[in-house]
Scaffold this motif. Structure first.
Motif, short mmCIF file in Angstrom:
data_model
loop_
_atom_site.label_atom_id
_atom_site.label_comp_id
_atom_site.label_asym_id
_atom_site.label_seq_id
_atom_site.Cartn_x
_atom_site.Cartn_y
_atom_site.Cartn_z
N MET A 1 0.85 -1.17 0.00
CA MET A 1 0.00 0.00 0.00
C MET A 1 0.88 1.23 0.00
SD MET A 1 -3.12 1.43 2.32
CE MET A 1 -4.11 0.19 1.62
N SER A 2 0.52 2.24 -0.78
CA SER A 2 1.27 3.47 -0.88
C SER A 2 1.04 4.36 0.32
CB SER A 2 0.86 4.24 -2.15
OG SER A 2 1.15 3.48 -3.29
N ALA A 3 2.09 5.08 0.69
CA ALA A 3 1.96 6.08 1.74
C ALA A 3 1.19 7.27 1.16
CB ALA A 3 3.34 6.50 2.22
N PRO A 4 0.15 7.76 1.84
CA PRO A 4 -0.66 8.83 1.28
C PRO A 4 0.12 10.13 1.14
CG PRO A 4 -1.29 8.38 3.56
CD PRO A 4 -0.28 7.35 3.17
N GLY A 5 0.00 10.75 -0.06
CA GLY A 5 0.58 12.05 -0.29
C GLY A 5 2.07 12.08 -0.55
N ILE A 6 2.74 10.94 -0.61
CA ILE A 6 4.18 10.90 -0.85
C ILE A 6 4.42 10.44 -2.28
CG2 ILE A 6 6.38 9.86 -0.19
CD1 ILE A 6 5.24 11.64 1.98
N ALA A 7 5.18 11.25 -3.04
CA ALA A 7 5.57 10.87 -4.39
C ALA A 7 6.99 10.32 -4.34
CB ALA A 7 5.49 12.07 -5.32
N VAL A 8 7.23 9.20 -5.03
CA VAL A 8 8.51 8.50 -4.99
C VAL A 8 9.14 8.48 -6.37
CG1 VAL A 8 9.58 6.26 -4.56
CG2 VAL A 8 7.75 7.04 -3.09
N ILE A 9 10.46 8.71 -6.38
CA ILE A 9 11.26 8.60 -7.60
C ILE A 9 12.31 7.53 -7.34
CG2 ILE A 9 12.83 9.80 -9.17
CD1 ILE A 9 11.40 12.42 -8.07
N GLY A 10 12.39 6.55 -8.22
CA GLY A 10 13.36 5.47 -8.06
C GLY A 10 14.47 5.59 -9.07
N GLY A 11 15.67 5.24 -8.63
CA GLY A 11 16.82 5.15 -9.51
C GLY A 11 17.39 3.76 -9.40
N VAL A 12 17.64 3.11 -10.53
CA VAL A 12 18.10 1.73 -10.52
C VAL A 12 19.40 1.62 -11.30
CG1 VAL A 12 17.53 -0.66 -11.10
CG2 VAL A 12 15.71 0.93 -10.41
N ASP A 13 20.42 1.06 -10.66
CA ASP A 13 21.71 0.79 -11.29
C ASP A 13 21.75 -0.71 -11.57
OD1 ASP A 13 24.27 1.00 -12.25
OD2 ASP A 13 25.20 1.40 -10.31
N THR A 14 21.86 -1.08 -12.83
CA THR A 14 21.80 -2.50 -13.20
C THR A 14 23.18 -3.13 -13.13
OG1 THR A 14 22.07 -1.99 -15.55
CG2 THR A 14 19.83 -2.12 -14.71
N HIS A 15 23.22 -4.37 -12.69
CA HIS A 15 24.45 -5.16 -12.63
C HIS A 15 24.13 -6.55 -13.16
CE1 HIS A 15 26.54 -2.13 -10.24
NE2 HIS A 15 25.41 -1.99 -9.56
N THR A 16 25.12 -7.43 -13.18
CA THR A 16 24.93 -8.76 -13.74
C THR A 16 23.94 -9.60 -12.94
OG1 THR A 16 27.15 -8.73 -14.66
CG2 THR A 16 26.10 -10.88 -14.46
N ASP A 17 24.06 -9.60 -11.61
CA ASP A 17 23.22 -10.47 -10.79
C ASP A 17 22.20 -9.73 -9.93
OD1 ASP A 17 24.54 -12.81 -11.66
OD2 ASP A 17 26.15 -12.45 -10.22
N ILE A 18 22.41 -8.43 -9.73
CA ILE A 18 21.51 -7.64 -8.89
C ILE A 18 21.24 -6.29 -9.53
CG2 ILE A 18 22.27 -8.69 -6.71
CD1 ILE A 18 23.73 -5.84 -6.32
N HIS A 19 20.19 -5.66 -9.06
CA HIS A 19 19.92 -4.26 -9.37
C HIS A 19 19.94 -3.52 -8.04
CE1 HIS A 19 19.19 -5.24 -13.43
NE2 HIS A 19 17.89 -5.47 -13.37
N GLN A 20 20.64 -2.41 -7.99
CA GLN A 20 20.70 -1.57 -6.80
C GLN A 20 19.72 -0.43 -7.01
OE1 GLN A 20 22.73 -2.24 -4.22
NE2 GLN A 20 22.28 -0.44 -3.00
#
Length: 75
Positions: A1-20
């Motif tokens: 469930m989303s937190a009310p009134g909070i907008a989120v921006i995600g940044g993803v760094d891709t790697h071979t086995d994981i994404h940070q």
């Protein structure tokens, strides 16, 4: 469930086995940094984590030249 009134921006760094993934709110406050396996389940966990922090308004991905999607079974 989303937190009310909070907008989120995600940044993803891709790697071979994981994404940070780093999560910030819309005014630039850092909320979280977490690693996710590069599998279908890992992608689901990443998206669920983003949505749990608030309304997702953008996601940016930095490619490193490696794979960015899980392999299909048998490939």
């Amino acid at each position: 469930m989303s937190a009310p009134g909070i907008a989120v921006i995600g940044g993803v760094d891709t790697h071979t086995d994981i994404h940070q993934a780093a999560l910030n709110d819309s005014v630039g406050r850092h909320l979280d940094t977490q690693s996710f396996e590069m599998t279908s389940a890992g992608y689901g966990q990443l998206l669920a984590r983003l949505r749990a922090q608030g309304d997702v308004i953008a996601i940016g991905m930095e490619g490193t030249g490696g794979p960015t999607a899980p392999s299909s079974p048998g490939s």
